[in-house]
Write a protein that holds these residues in place. Structure first.
Motif, short mmCIF file in Angstrom:
data_model
loop_
_atom_site.label_atom_id
_atom_site.label_comp_id
_atom_site.label_asym_id
_atom_site.label_seq_id
_atom_site.Cartn_x
_atom_site.Cartn_y
_atom_site.Cartn_z
N ARG A 1 0.81 -1.23 0.00
CA ARG A 1 0.00 0.00 0.00
C ARG A 1 0.84 1.28 0.00
NH1 ARG A 1 -5.45 -0.25 2.04
NH2 ARG A 1 -6.19 -2.41 2.18
N TYR A 2 2.06 1.21 0.57
CA TYR A 2 2.85 2.43 0.74
C TYR A 2 4.26 2.29 0.13
CZ TYR A 2 -0.88 3.88 3.85
OH TYR A 2 -2.10 4.25 4.36
N ASP A 3 4.39 1.51 -0.91
CA ASP A 3 5.70 1.34 -1.56
C ASP A 3 6.26 2.67 -2.04
OD1 ASP A 3 5.10 -1.26 -1.09
OD2 ASP A 3 5.28 -1.95 -3.16
N SER A 4 5.40 3.55 -2.50
CA SER A 4 5.85 4.83 -3.06
C SER A 4 6.40 5.77 -2.00
CB SER A 4 4.70 5.51 -3.80
OG SER A 4 3.62 5.78 -2.91
N ALA A 5 6.24 5.42 -0.74
CA ALA A 5 6.71 6.29 0.35
C ALA A 5 8.16 6.00 0.72
CB ALA A 5 5.83 6.11 1.58
N ALA A 6 8.86 5.14 -0.03
CA ALA A 6 10.25 4.79 0.29
C ALA A 6 11.16 6.01 0.42
CB ALA A 6 10.79 3.82 -0.76
N PRO A 7 11.07 7.03 -0.47
CA PRO A 7 11.93 8.22 -0.28
C PRO A 7 11.69 8.92 1.05
CG PRO A 7 11.03 8.17 -2.50
CD PRO A 7 10.31 7.10 -1.73
N LEU A 8 10.42 8.99 1.49
CA LEU A 8 10.11 9.58 2.79
C LEU A 8 10.76 8.79 3.92
CD1 LEU A 8 6.27 10.45 2.59
CD2 LEU A 8 8.21 12.01 2.39
N LEU A 9 10.68 7.48 3.82
CA LEU A 9 11.23 6.61 4.86
C LEU A 9 12.73 6.84 5.01
CD1 LEU A 9 10.45 4.27 6.81
CD2 LEU A 9 11.23 2.70 5.03
N LYS A 10 13.43 6.97 3.90
CA LYS A 10 14.88 7.17 3.95
C LYS A 10 15.24 8.49 4.62
CE LYS A 10 15.70 4.46 -0.26
NZ LYS A 10 16.18 4.48 -1.66
N ILE A 11 14.46 9.53 4.36
CA ILE A 11 14.73 10.83 4.98
C ILE A 11 14.39 10.80 6.47
CG2 ILE A 11 14.15 13.28 4.97
CD1 ILE A 11 13.42 12.94 1.98
N LEU A 12 13.24 10.24 6.80
CA LEU A 12 12.79 10.22 8.19
C LEU A 12 13.69 9.35 9.07
CD1 LEU A 12 8.93 10.03 7.67
CD2 LEU A 12 10.20 11.91 8.72
#
Length: 418
Positions: free
Chosen positions: A321-332
């Protein structure tokens, strides 16, 4: 298995550690279950409601339970029982105030009456159960807290999974389920105590006035900590519930490191204080350097794992459901590492009897949030919110480190008992 469980219950340190693990793991899994059941927009609104509840929970801890832990630790059991009864009575006023705050938050961020009603019921039940949990900790009976939290927190996970098998869970149902297990745990726990029979009479007003001396600084610290990072989902609300959902899903995944951070916060201050007492300044210096070296290794492994496996982790945890949020995860992830470092530095500040540096460090980070952070969100959307979160938390860690250095230089070179 039964023998191991009995051993844990008989060891108060081990049961305290296990209790924290049960609470943290259950909250993590709860968010996981809900995120997999709801649409992006529904999960965004649920996350904002949950953040409202967590904010009120932090205020409740600052006013009620933390001062009780500190002041009640040196009281006779009859005096502590009287304090507990007085504080429970004060909830006739605290809970309606919490409802009013939730009503304002709902109007601004999640305007759904059923969601508001369910989170309000959960807040009321959480307040009561948390009072009981912290009362046991003040008594030094963490094993009783563990038993009770297995009913409340592990119970909510079990009930959520059961309901998810036969029914579609929405945010309101999730909050109702959490409220049910919390109030059941409170009633079961209360039934094991003889509070009324064993308590000295203590006036509610005098108890609250006594606790306020500690609570006022704790409240300010809570507000500063929220300004330093926790407030970002609310600042993101103009971007839409879907953006908030992706942001919250990433932060929930990163909370897996929260058990380690919480354990450090529980364990390190007392250990560092003993070093100052017995080993002096140089022993503390060696301990700080060793702890920071170990933390840097952990941080490097953590950041590398997130950098390489961000998308597979999101896919595994949230079923794609949230694969596209990977860039956010790396920053956070950088913000999570900053929280780890700030926690370590804060523990050493407490060991040096400095309880205010955490407030000032987070106040400085709050200033970043409401200036640089707002600019990042306005100009870069969700990515900007993630970058601003990392910057705010890094600011808090840097300031906390500087304040630790200042207080360290003021320490006497020799051990206090030398």
């Amino acid at each position: 298995m039964k023998r191991l469980f009995v051993k844990i219950l008989n060891d108060q340190r081990m049961s305290a550690f296990c209790d924290q693990g049960v609470v943290s793991a259950s909250n993590f899994v709860t968010m996981l279950i809900v995120a997999r059941q709801l649409t992006h927009e529904e999960f965004g609104l649920f996350s904002l409601a949950m953040m409202s509840m967590l904010f009120l929970g932090n205020l409740h801890r600052a006013v009620f339970t933390q001062p009780m832990n500190i002041l009640g630790a040196s009281e006779l059991q009859s005096q502590l029982a009287g304090r507990m009864l007085a504080l429970l009575k004060a909830h006739w006023f605290a809970i309606p105030i919490a409802f009013a705050v939730l009503a304002v938050a709902s109007f601004c961020f999640y305007p759904q009456m059923l969601l508001l009603t369910s989170v309000a019921i959960y807040v009321a039940s959480f307040f009561l159960q948390e009072m009981l949990r912290r009362y046991w900790y003040t008594l030094g009976r963490s094993s009783d807290a563990l038993r009770n939290d297995l009913i409340s927190y592990a119970g909510q996970v079990a009930l959520l999974l059961l309901v998810a098998l036969v029914w579609k869970i929405d945010g309101s149902i999730a909050f109702f389920i959490m409220a049910v297990t919390s109030i059941v745990a409170f009633m079961v726990g209360l039934n094991t105590l003889d509070l009324i029979e064993s308590a000295d009479h203590r006036a509610m007003r005098s108890v609250l006035v006594e606790q306020w001396g500690l609570a006022k600084w704790m409240l300010l610290t809570v507000l500063a900590v929220w300004g330093a990072g926790q407030v970002y989902p609310f600042l993101m609300a103009p971007l839409g519930a879907v953006a908030v959902a992706s942001f919250s899903a990433c932060r929930n995944l990163l909370n897996a490191l929260g058990v380690v951070i919480q354990s450090i916060g529980n364990y390190l201050p007392a250990q560092a204080a003993k070093l100052i007492q017995n080993g002096g300044k140089q022993a503390l210096r060696r301990h700080i350097l060793r702890t920071l070296s170990q933390a840097l290794v952990l941080a490097a492994v953590f950041l590398s794992t997130i950098e390489v496996f961000a998308e597979p982790l999101l896919h595994l945890v949230y079923a794609g459901r949230y694969d596209s949020a990977a860039p956010l995860l790396k920053i956070l992830a950088w913000g999570t590492v900053s929280t780890l470092m700030a926690t370590i530095m804060g523990c050493y500040s407490l060991a040096m009897e400095d309880s205010r540096s955490g407030f000032f460090a987070n106040l400085g980070a709050s200033a970043i949030t409401f200036t640089v952070g707002l600019w990042f969100i306005k100009n870069h959307g969700a990515d900007g919110a993630a970058m601003a979160t990392a910057i705010s938390l890094a600011t808090a860690a840097l300031l906390q480190g500087i304040l630790v250095l200042v207080h360290f230089r003021r320490l006497p070179s020799r051990a206090i008992h030398a």
